[in-house]
Motif scaffolding. Structure first.
Motif, PDB file in Angstrom:
ATOM      1  N   ARG A 223       1.042  -1.010   0.391  1.00 55.39           N
ATOM      2  CA  ARG A 223       0.012   0.031   0.247  1.00 55.39           C
ATOM      3  C   ARG A 223       0.944   1.515   0.192  1.00 55.39           C
ATOM      4  NH1 ARG A 223      -5.714   0.364   1.053  1.00 55.39           N
ATOM      5  NH2 ARG A 223      -4.884   1.933   3.000  1.00 55.39           N
ATOM      6  N   ARG A 224       1.876   1.391   0.878  1.00 57.52           N
ATOM      7  CA  ARG A 224       3.019   2.285   0.446  1.00 57.52           C
ATOM      8  C   ARG A 224       3.453   2.634  -0.416  1.00 57.52           C
ATOM      9  NH1 ARG A 224       6.231  -0.538   5.121  1.00 57.52           N
ATOM     10  NH2 ARG A 224       3.784  -0.379   7.309  1.00 57.52           N
ATOM     11  N   ARG A 225       3.855   1.457  -1.244  1.00 55.35           N
ATOM     12  CA  ARG A 225       4.056   1.806  -2.884  1.00 55.35           C
ATOM     13  C   ARG A 225       2.799   2.756  -3.629  1.00 55.35           C
ATOM     14  NH1 ARG A 225       5.144  -1.680  -7.034  1.00 55.35           N
ATOM     15  NH2 ARG A 225       3.762  -2.443  -6.285  1.00 55.35           N
ATOM     16  N   ALA A 226       1.538   2.749  -3.107  1.00 57.38           N
ATOM     17  CA  ALA A 226       0.439   3.167  -3.590  1.00 57.38           C
ATOM     18  C   ALA A 226       0.529   4.358  -3.253  1.00 57.38           C
ATOM     19  CB  ALA A 226      -0.775   2.150  -3.930  1.00 57.38           C
ATOM     20  N   GLY A 227       0.943   4.352  -2.262  1.00 54.87           N
ATOM     21  CA  GLY A 227       0.515   6.055  -1.634  1.00 54.87           C
ATOM     22  C   GLY A 227      -0.116   5.939  -0.912  1.00 54.87           C
ATOM     23  N   LEU A 228      -0.675   5.161  -0.241  1.00 53.68           N
ATOM     24  CA  LEU A 228      -1.980   5.311   0.944  1.00 53.68           C
ATOM     25  C   LEU A 228      -1.250   5.132   2.210  1.00 53.68           C
ATOM     26  CD1 LEU A 228      -3.849   2.484  -1.586  1.00 53.68           C
ATOM     27  CD2 LEU A 228      -4.320   5.037  -1.007  1.00 53.68           C
ATOM     28  N   ALA A 229      -2.324   5.290   2.907  1.00 58.34           N
ATOM     29  CA  ALA A 229      -2.130   5.246   4.809  1.00 58.34           C
ATOM     30  C   ALA A 229      -2.059   3.833   5.013  1.00 58.34           C
ATOM     31  CB  ALA A 229      -2.863   6.081   5.085  1.00 58.34           C
ATOM     32  N   ASP A 230      -1.246   3.948   6.403  1.00 56.41           N
ATOM     33  CA  ASP A 230      -0.682   1.960   6.802  1.00 56.41           C
ATOM     34  C   ASP A 230      -2.522   1.740   7.131  1.00 56.41           C
ATOM     35  OD1 ASP A 230       1.424   2.330   6.087  1.00 56.41           O
ATOM     36  OD2 ASP A 230       2.474   1.685   8.320  1.00 56.41           O
ATOM     37  N   LYS A 231      -3.000   0.226   7.105  1.00 55.40           N
ATOM     38  CA  LYS A 231      -3.867  -0.385   7.629  1.00 55.40           C
ATOM     39  C   LYS A 231      -4.069  -1.029   9.202  1.00 55.40           C
ATOM     40  CE  LYS A 231      -6.726   0.162   4.270  1.00 55.40           C
ATOM     41  NZ  LYS A 231      -8.620   1.286   4.632  1.00 55.40           N
ATOM     42  N   LYS A 232      -4.315  -0.351  10.267  1.00 51.75           N
ATOM     43  CA  LYS A 232      -4.254  -1.266  11.373  1.00 51.75           C
ATOM     44  C   LYS A 232      -4.931  -2.709  11.470  1.00 51.75           C
ATOM     45  CE  LYS A 232      -4.459   3.558  13.429  1.00 51.75           C
ATOM     46  NZ  LYS A 232      -4.495   4.643  14.358  1.00 51.75           N
ATOM     47  N   LEU A 233      -4.197  -3.214  12.087  1.00 53.09           N
ATOM     48  CA  LEU A 233      -4.615  -4.825  12.086  1.00 53.09           C
ATOM     49  C   LEU A 233      -6.159  -4.346  13.355  1.00 53.09           C
ATOM     50  CD1 LEU A 233      -3.952  -7.576  11.836  1.00 53.09           C
ATOM     51  CD2 LEU A 233      -3.220  -7.546  14.548  1.00 53.09           C
ATOM     52  N   SER A 234      -5.813  -3.359  14.315  1.00 53.16           N
ATOM     53  CA  SER A 234      -7.110  -3.622  15.023  1.00 53.16           C
ATOM     54  C   SER A 234      -8.291  -3.215  14.326  1.00 53.16           C
ATOM     55  CB  SER A 234      -6.830  -2.608  16.148  1.00 53.16           C
ATOM     56  OG  SER A 234      -6.592  -1.290  15.023  1.00 53.16           O
ATOM     57  N   ASP A 235      -8.225  -2.838  13.120  1.00 53.02           N
ATOM     58  CA  ASP A 235      -9.594  -2.670  12.052  1.00 53.02           C
ATOM     59  C   ASP A 235      -9.357  -4.091  11.693  1.00 53.02           C
ATOM     60  OD1 ASP A 235      -9.884  -0.446  13.391  1.00 53.02           O
ATOM     61  OD2 ASP A 235      -8.722   0.730  12.061  1.00 53.02           O
ATOM     62  N   TYR A 236      -9.643  -4.595  12.146  1.00 48.94           N
ATOM     63  CA  TYR A 236      -9.227  -6.242  10.677  1.00 48.94           C
ATOM     64  C   TYR A 236      -8.527  -7.060  11.114  1.00 48.94           C
ATOM     65  CZ  TYR A 236      -9.664  -2.804   7.305  1.00 48.94           C
ATOM     66  OH  TYR A 236      -9.508  -0.918   5.998  1.00 48.94           O
ATOM     67  N   SER A 237      -9.253  -7.629  12.567  1.00 50.23           N
ATOM     68  CA  SER A 237      -8.446  -8.779  13.584  1.00 50.23           C
ATOM     69  C   SER A 237      -8.899  -9.227  12.974  1.00 50.23           C
ATOM     70  CB  SER A 237      -9.174  -7.945  14.803  1.00 50.23           C
ATOM     71  OG  SER A 237     -10.158  -7.436  15.160  1.00 50.23           O
ATOM     72  N   SER A 238     -10.676  -9.946  12.707  1.00 50.33           N
ATOM     73  CA  SER A 238     -11.568 -10.900  12.309  1.00 50.33           C
ATOM     74  C   SER A 238     -10.403 -11.663  11.356  1.00 50.33           C
ATOM     75  CB  SER A 238     -12.949 -10.475  12.102  1.00 50.33           C
ATOM     76  OG  SER A 238     -13.698  -9.758  11.343  1.00 50.33           O
TER      77      SER A 238
END
Length: 487
Positions: free
Chosen positions: A398-413
């Motif tokens: 995602r960083r290469r695409a210019g995007l912010a990191d995703k947080k594991l806590s938002d995708y824990s399931s």
């Protein structure tokens, strides 16, 4: 199936590399005592194995036209949408055994697997050095593994003719399709053997197979089978070569010499104006009114797909949402005409506006290092639970695409994490080798996504594989069984 005349190798192509002129030689009768007997003979046989894996409208399975795997595969997903012809059948998942464009991959290419089997046998019996034999057989086995995997992914298990049957071509021997386990074992045996004797990535020739490519195809096979442990192992082995990294500029991989200069591309198919291997993508997607050089405009993307990109995602750069045509009309989402009504133009690559024909010199990118990272992330999560390591692998891409990191806590399931993986794969690999179709199938969303995007009433669970032709079933004389739901 009637297996006859398969001992004859109708095309052995003498050339020094994938990008030079292909000179066909008709070896109507192969005598193992005199052929192959030299390194040049082995090169010809290896090149013949590469031949069906090129891009070519007539006889290349990776054509970027409507006759190629990527075009129709992505057209069964939200990435591409067709308003007429076979591309419309793909978008509605309305293909049947009488639809030749969907049955032709098996009918036109399964016999190439048999030819490669015979080629391996001829090489093994030749009098050349063992070292030359090993190198040549590795390329042929990788080609056979790639072709077999591609057809398996489209149709399910295939007929794989044993060598002893092929060596008796005048004896009629209808064969049944393999079961799933035997089909997977056949492909994996080829890829594992090839990986041993193919050159390391640093030593390989551009456009040719190497160890990493064999393992990348094996990753796709094991994703298909949800063998998560094997996916992770293979991913780690490719990473350990220290031969690949993500290119800083995503779009640059599809510049005129982008794949050649890339540190990320694991395998690309070299293309040229002469049609040694053809890339027709601009011809397929650019409308006739597009300036400075248009095409046939046979297909577009969908606004549904486009709208799921984040606003600053660099990976949508070559999705053309507005242009002023040679007719003086500006086409965009608000005034789409009959061109952008379903979605933007999915150009993906450099326009190559100076191209002298409908073809382009932009090479066909097939497999990239980003796939290794996202595959490993999926394997880690599905082998247990989503982890910080798995999320970091996604964030690197995602960083290469210019995007912010995703947080594991938002995708824990696991379901939320897999939805994220699927979304990232669609945005990363759109209009490359058609693998997103298999990704949707693996995640159980192939049919429901089609219904959501197109409201198709023709799709159903059986559409996760293509039908075989009536001819293929008939020639099997009761042993060859059609895929469910197509009788």
């Amino acid at each position: 199936m009637k297996l006859y005349k398969l001992l004859l190798l109708p095309l052995l192509l003498l050339l020094n590399s994938c990008t030079k002129d292909l000179v066909p030689i008709d070896y109507a009768e192969i005598n193992p005592s005199i052929f192959p007997k030299s390194a040049a003979d082995l090169d010809a046989m290896v090149n013949a194995a590469y031949y069906p894996l090129r891009g070519a409208w007539s006889d290349g399975i990776f054509s970027t036209s409507e006759r190629g795997v990527m075009f129709l595969s992505d057209a069964t997903t939200e990435i591409l949408h067709g308003k007429y012809g076979d591309q419309m059948l793909a978008s509605l998942q309305n293909y049947k055994p009488t639809d030749e464009l969907f049955t032709r991959y098996y009918d036109d290419f399964y016999n190439k697997i048999s030819r490669m089997t015979l080629t391996i046998d001829l090489i093994e019996k030749s009098t050349v050095s063992d070292d030359l034999k090993k190198k040549a057989i590795a390329h042929v086995r990788c080609a056979r593994g790639l072709l077999a995997y591609t057809l398996f992914d489209l149709y399910g298990p295939l007929v794989i003719a044993p060598l002893e049957i092929l060596q008796n071509p005048l004896q009629e021997a209808p064969l049944a399709r393999l079961n799933n386990a035997d089909m997977v074992a056949f492909i994996e045996a080829d890829l594992e053997a090839a990986a041993i004797d193919l050159p390391a990535p640093q030593d390989g020739e551009y456009g040719r197979f190497n160890k990493a490519l064999a393992k990348m195809i094996d990753i796709r096979l094991n994703l298909h089978e949800k063998n998560w442990a094997k996916v992770k192992t293979l991913s780690d082995e490719i990473i350990a070569y220290n031969a690949y990294s993500l290119d800083a500029n995503y779009a640059a991989m599809w510049d005129l010499d982008g794949a050649k200069n890339s540190h990320e591309v694991i395998w690309a198919i070299p293309c040229d104006y002469a049609g040694t291997s053809e890339n027709q993508w601009q011809l397929m997607v650019l409308p006739a009114t597009f300036a400075p050089k248009g095409g046939f405009g046979t297909i577009t993307s969908t606004w549904w797909f486009y709208d799921r990109f984040e606003a600053n995602d660099k990976r949508k750069q070559m999705m053309i949402t507005e242009f002023t045509g040679t007719d003086g009309i500006t086409y965009n989402r608000a005034s789409p005409g009959a061109i952008l009504d379903w979605g933007p133009i999915p150009l993906k690559m450099n326009q190559d506006a100076d191209r002298t024909t409908g073809l382009t010199t932009v090479d066909i990118v097939m497999y990239r290092y980003a796939d290794v990272l996202l595959s490993k992330a999926e394997a880690i999560a599905n082998a247990g639970t989503p982890t910080e390591e798995a999320m970091e692998l996604i964030n690197v891409v995602r960083r290469r695409a210019g995007l912010a990191d995703k947080k594991l806590s938002d995708y824990s399931s696991l379901s939320a994490f897999n939805d994220l993986i699927l979304l990232e794969r669609s945005h990363e690999f759109w209009c490359e080798n058609g693998q997103y179709r298999a990704d949707l199938i693996r995640h159980g969303k192939f049919v429901s996504r089609c219904q959501e995007v197109t409201q198709s009433t023709y799709t159903g669970p059986n559409k996760v594989v293509y039908p075989f032709s009536l001819k293929a079933v008939s020639e099997g004389k009761g042993k060859f069984i059609q895929n469910p739901g197509y009788n």
